[in-house]
Design a protein around this motif. Structure first.
Motif: not given
Length: 69
Positions: A2-17
């Motif tokens: 879902s969009f929410e799951e993809r957005l969550g993954l994107l936010v997690d990746r950005e925070m990790t970076d």
């Protein structure tokens, strides 16, 4: 996915970076002569080191980094 799951993954990746870049910059600014980390501590030598204490410190340090970001 879902969009929410993809957005969550994107936010997690950005925070990790961002955290990784921040750590890298701090290590460069520190100009340390040796690279060392808690995982490299030798507990076999007879220095009276408490492995449980170091483990608790590592967990607390990680939580502090997460809460401070």
């Amino acid at each position: 996915m879902s969009f929410e799951e993809r957005l969550g993954l994107l936010v997690d990746r950005e925070m990790t970076d961002r955290l990784d870049r921040r750590l890298k910059n701090r290590l460069l600014q520190a100009k340390l002569k040796q690279n060392a980390c808690l995982e490299d501590v030798n507990y076999q030598a007879d220095r009276g080191l408490d492995k449980a204490l170091y483990r608790a410190y590592r967990i607390a340090s990680g939580l502090k980094n997460i809460l401070m970001s």
